[in-house]
Design an enzyme around this catalytic site. Sequence first.
Site: not given
Length: 226
Positions: A16, A41, A82, A135, A158, A131
């Site tokens: 991520g 993976r 996330g 968190k 972000l 949400y």
Amino acid sequence: MDSLKNLKVFVVGWTGACGDALSLEIAKRKLFKEVMLVGRRRVELTGDDPRSKFEQVVVDFEDLEKSAESFKGCSVGYVTMGSTRQSGASNFVKVDYDYTMAVAKLANEVGCKQLHYVSAVGANKDSCFLYPKTKGKVEHEMAELGFEQVFIYRPALLIRPGKERVVERISYYIIKPVTAFKPTWNQIEAENVAKSIIAKSTEFDQGKKREILSNSQMHEAAQSLA
């Protein structure tokens, strides 16, 4: 940072935005003796990728205990995975609560001392909204597990140059006039998230700590990193 040189660490969610930036920063700085990249993976890394020498461990988050042996010996853990609310409520909770807490609990069981968790601005276990409530629950429950040190990061918008989602790109341009005057107000680049995490990692041998870093505090921590 010499105190980190002999440590084994794991990074969960390294594909991520924040995990990618963090694992790259760790590799470039050659911080640890052993780095384990954990995911669902295997990812083929080119020879010029500084992370190509790191161990990749493929796990089933539905049955994480099967991978307990791989986590043994890890002194520091980074949890950066996330989902998004847009992925559906059940999938979001599965990844952001179930899988995340499974990692934290296993890390605690095998003796990990310092845990880092990338949460989000507005996290609140008592919120009426899914949400921030999810968190916030993770933040609260992680802090109660018994780690010697827990660092929680609450980034706002972000910024990941060239890799932003459409919604993130639109949001960035909407708030750009404000951030031009106060860059730390409501945005942060993934690279600075990574640097703030590394800055706090250097406190490994400084006793018990429970710390939540706001977006502006993350900027400050990133700037303090040489």
